[in-house]
Design a protein around this motif. Sequence first.
Motif, PDB file in Angstrom:
ATOM      1  N   TYR A 211       0.787  -1.314   0.089  1.00  0.00           N
ATOM      2  CA  TYR A 211       0.072   0.210   0.000  1.00  0.00           C
ATOM      3  C   TYR A 211       0.877   1.295   0.010  1.00  0.00           C
ATOM      4  CZ  TYR A 211      -3.693  -3.222   1.038  1.00  0.00           C
ATOM      5  OH  TYR A 211      -4.397  -4.388   0.890  1.00  0.00           O
TER       6      TYR A 211
ATOM      7  N   GLY B 216       0.003   4.482  -2.178  1.00  0.00           N
ATOM      8  CA  GLY B 216      -1.201   4.772  -1.905  1.00  0.00           C
ATOM      9  C   GLY B 216      -0.727   6.247  -1.146  1.00  0.00           C
TER      10      GLY B 216
ATOM     11  N   ASP C 249      -8.398   1.815   6.063  1.00  0.00           N
ATOM     12  CA  ASP C 249      -8.382   2.808   5.052  1.00  0.00           C
ATOM     13  C   ASP C 249      -7.794   4.138   5.721  1.00  0.00           C
ATOM     14  OD1 ASP C 249      -8.473   3.933   2.606  1.00  0.00           O
ATOM     15  OD2 ASP C 249     -10.661   3.740   2.372  1.00  0.00           O
TER      16      ASP C 249
END
Length: 127
Positions: A43, A46, A121
């Motif tokens: 991730y 991101g 998230d």
Amino acid sequence: MTDHSFEIDPIGVVRTPFERPADTPKQGVNEATEGEVVLSREYEPGLEGLTSGDSIDVLWLADDADRSTLRVRDGERGVFSTRSPHRPNPICRTTCRVRAVDGTRLAVTGVDMLDESPVVDLKAPMR
């Protein structure tokens, strides 16, 4: 009602000084407590665009929460009118200030989660 269940896989964990629920502040954004969001390696892309001084909403799971709770504050309030972590789906949101970004690690201020809480998230706050 149609079954719309699905799985959410954590993208990382949050590191905080809080080991017990009683130790956590009521609202992280009002606190200067420092912590760290540590994402899984996949991730890292991101995080592009996040810099020191940015605000970030950390969505995390209160994995030890009581999922049967629908009323809180001695029955005075329904859980959906509060920020209580005890709820059918214990998805929580804490707005933090980014202090630094280093690879998959975000140093942040304003944590109110237990240490090792799963992060599901990260979102830029509404503007």
